[in-house]
Design a protein around this motif. Structure first.
Motif, short mmCIF file in Angstrom:
data_model
loop_
_atom_site.label_atom_id
_atom_site.label_comp_id
_atom_site.label_asym_id
_atom_site.label_seq_id
_atom_site.Cartn_x
_atom_site.Cartn_y
_atom_site.Cartn_z
N LYS A 7 0.71 -1.03 0.14
CA LYS A 7 -0.62 -0.03 -0.04
C LYS A 7 0.62 1.20 -0.50
O LYS A 7 0.58 2.06 -0.55
CB LYS A 7 -0.62 -0.08 1.23
N ARG A 16 -0.89 7.16 -6.96
CA ARG A 16 -2.66 7.11 -5.87
C ARG A 16 -2.32 8.89 -6.15
O ARG A 16 -3.42 10.30 -6.25
CB ARG A 16 -2.61 7.08 -4.66
N SER A 17 -1.29 9.01 -6.77
CA SER A 17 -0.45 10.24 -6.77
C SER A 17 -1.09 11.29 -8.14
O SER A 17 -1.62 10.36 -9.17
CB SER A 17 0.91 10.72 -6.92
N ALA A 59 -0.98 6.03 -14.24
CA ALA A 59 -1.80 7.04 -13.43
C ALA A 59 -2.84 7.88 -14.34
O ALA A 59 -4.27 8.20 -14.41
CB ALA A 59 -0.74 7.44 -12.62
N ARG A 62 -6.05 6.66 -15.64
CA ARG A 62 -7.11 6.37 -14.49
C ARG A 62 -7.84 7.53 -14.75
O ARG A 62 -8.59 7.72 -13.75
CB ARG A 62 -5.99 5.51 -13.26
N GLN A 63 -6.78 7.91 -14.43
CA GLN A 63 -7.22 9.86 -13.72
C GLN A 63 -7.25 10.82 -15.08
O GLN A 63 -8.20 11.94 -14.76
CB GLN A 63 -5.99 10.67 -13.25
#
Length: 191
Positions: A7, A16-17, A59, A62-63
């Protein structure tokens, strides 16, 4: 086989950024490679940026369709201000937009029953504004899931749940929808 990443590993944090942070790392490592390595070794230094480039691309994908932070905050503020019936109507519309058949329930544990592709999902949302979301509501939802032989269940809240409740939800297969995920769900209905 599903790959599981720690995680708080560097790559998990970068996923996650915002995507551009990974791309800045690619640029920084590339510049350092050109500045500090002999010319013969620069390609090897550039190869070291590849994991960051891949993470940045993942990322970014996803974003790509995610709403802005301002839209998310606005939608959460609207949801917080809604009375129960209006919030239930918004959830109803959001799930219908996703192709579900929605039935309102008057039970203690679940508020909506979703049907799609022969699968039943129970949704608990009546405590969406509560300051504390502990295990008790999740226990009721898990019992209702078992009693109705539902395939899945969802617990909706504006804020998150306690760590104990999160662990319980994971163990029981309860999907937690809060904050950004809730805003995204409600924004789908507005489209």
């Amino acid at each position: 086989m599903k790959f599981k990443m720690a995680k708080n590993s560097l790559f998990a944090v970068l996923l996650r950024s915002p995507w551009w942070i990974s791309m800045l790392l690619v640029l920084a490592f590339g510049l350092v490679s050109f500045a500090l390595l002999p010319k013969a070794y620069v390609p090897f230094g550039l190869l070291g940026t590849m994991p960051f480039l891949v993470i940045g691309l993942i990322a970014a994908s996803r974003q790509w369709d995610l709403p802005s932070t301002a839209k998310v905050n606005d939608m959460l503020a609207q949801a917080t201000a809604m009375p129960w019936r209006e919030f239930a109507d918004a959830l109803d519309a959001a799930y219908r937009a996703k192709g579900y058949t929605v039935t309102r329930l008057n039970g203690k544990a679940a508020d909506l029953q979703l049907l799609k592709d022969g699968q039943t999902t129970l949704v608990a949302a009546k405590r969406w504004k509560a300051a504390n979301h502990g295990v008790e509501a999740l226990r009721d939802l898990a019992a209702a899931k078992e009693a109705q032989s539902a395939a899945a269940c969802v617990y909706i809240s504006i804020g998150g749940v306690t760590d104990t409740a999160e662990q319980f939800a994971k163990a029981q297969g309860i999907t937690l929808v809060a904050d950004v995920a809730l805003a995204q769900l409600l924004l789908q209905a507005a489209k």
